[in-house]
Design an enzyme around this catalytic site. Sequence first.
Site, PDB file in Angstrom:
ATOM      1  N   ASN A  11       0.804  -1.237   0.000  1.00  0.00           N
ATOM      2  CA  ASN A  11       0.000   0.000   0.000  1.00  0.00           C
ATOM      3  C   ASN A  11       0.830   1.278   0.000  1.00  0.00           C
ATOM      4  OD1 ASN A  11      -2.591  -1.391   0.087  1.00  0.00           O
ATOM      5  ND2 ASN A  11      -1.981  -1.988   2.150  1.00  0.00           N
ATOM      6  N   ARG A  18      -3.170   7.799  -0.443  1.00  0.00           N
ATOM      7  CA  ARG A  18      -3.702   6.986   0.644  1.00  0.00           C
ATOM      8  C   ARG A  18      -3.723   7.782   1.959  1.00  0.00           C
ATOM      9  NH1 ARG A  18       0.094   2.545   3.649  1.00  0.00           N
ATOM     10  NH2 ARG A  18      -1.565   1.595   4.850  1.00  0.00           N
ATOM     11  N   ASN A  74      10.186  -0.335   5.327  1.00  0.00           N
ATOM     12  CA  ASN A  74       8.866  -0.064   5.898  1.00  0.00           C
ATOM     13  C   ASN A  74       7.989  -1.212   5.431  1.00  0.00           C
ATOM     14  OD1 ASN A  74       6.314   0.691   6.612  1.00  0.00           O
ATOM     15  ND2 ASN A  74       6.525   2.820   5.933  1.00  0.00           N
ATOM     16  N   HIS A  80       3.178  -6.252  11.329  1.00  0.00           N
ATOM     17  CA  HIS A  80       2.454  -6.699  12.517  1.00  0.00           C
ATOM     18  C   HIS A  80       2.256  -8.208  12.564  1.00  0.00           C
ATOM     19  CE1 HIS A  80       2.048  -2.444  12.664  1.00  0.00           C
ATOM     20  NE2 HIS A  80       1.265  -2.388  11.605  1.00  0.00           N
ATOM     21  N   ARG A 107      -1.973   4.566  17.319  1.00  0.00           N
ATOM     22  CA  ARG A 107      -3.059   4.092  16.455  1.00  0.00           C
ATOM     23  C   ARG A 107      -3.673   2.798  17.000  1.00  0.00           C
ATOM     24  NH1 ARG A 107      -1.000   4.071  10.537  1.00  0.00           N
ATOM     25  NH2 ARG A 107      -3.244   3.969  10.146  1.00  0.00           N
TER      26      ARG A 107
HETATM   27  C1  DQA Z   1       2.995   1.990   8.312  1.00  0.00           C
HETATM   28  C2  DQA Z   1       2.158   1.610   9.529  1.00  0.00           C
HETATM   29  C3  DQA Z   1       1.444   0.283   9.303  1.00  0.00           C
HETATM   30  O1  DQA Z   1       0.658  -0.043  10.433  1.00  0.00           O
HETATM   31  C4  DQA Z   1       0.539   0.379   8.102  1.00  0.00           C
HETATM   32  O2  DQA Z   1      -0.073  -0.869   7.859  1.00  0.00           O
HETATM   33  C5  DQA Z   1       1.240   0.888   6.890  1.00  0.00           C
HETATM   34  C6  DQA Z   1       2.174   1.987   7.030  1.00  0.00           C
HETATM   35  C7  DQA Z   1       3.641   3.385   8.454  1.00  0.00           C
HETATM   36  O3  DQA Z   1       4.536   3.681   7.684  1.00  0.00           O
HETATM   37  O4  DQA Z   1       3.214   4.172   9.311  1.00  0.00           O
HETATM   38  O5  DQA Z   1       0.980   0.439   5.780  1.00  0.00           O
HETATM   39  O6  DQA Z   1       4.056   1.049   8.167  1.00  0.00           O
END
Ligand code: DQA
Length: 147
Positions: A11, A18, A74, A80, A107
């Site tokens: 993503n 996004r 990242n 998770h 979060r």
């Molecule tokens: C993320 C945090 C993750 O929890 C999330 O699923 C992402 C982005 C971040 O860069 O803050 O896709 O890795």
Amino acid sequence: MSKLLLINGPNLNLLGVREPGIYGQTTLKDLEEQLTAFARENQLDLSCFQSNHEGAIIDAIHDARNNFSGIIINPGAFTHYSYAIRDAIASVDVPVIEVHISNVHKREEFRHISVIAPVCEGQIVGLGITGYKLAILAFKEWLERNV
Ligand code: DQA
């Protein structure tokens, strides 16, 4: 010039589009250009890779063996729960820094856990895209100490 690999997970190809309130306005292309230039200013050569697929990320980590002095990752939501990415990092002798754009601890509860962090040198969270720059600087210092 030492080589670093930047891996952005699922993503993150949609950065800028996004949830901009959480992840900001910068697109992945802009991010990669900024970071490549920043790395170069710091005498480092940065290669950029993004994938939405766990296996492709694992392959990139394996391929980094012998080719890169460090990985900045990242892992997106894979952070998770992907034991497979964690095991890939543990399997290669390349130091890894984990970066999150958002402050995952502010979060949802499922974001508070990283299965990746225990096999990384360090983790940077919540500082936006500056976190990636700090990871580059951390590697610069680390590589200078370990020549
Ligand atoms: C993320 C945090 C993750 O929890 C999330 O699923 C992402 C982005 C971040 O860069 O803050 O896709 O890795």
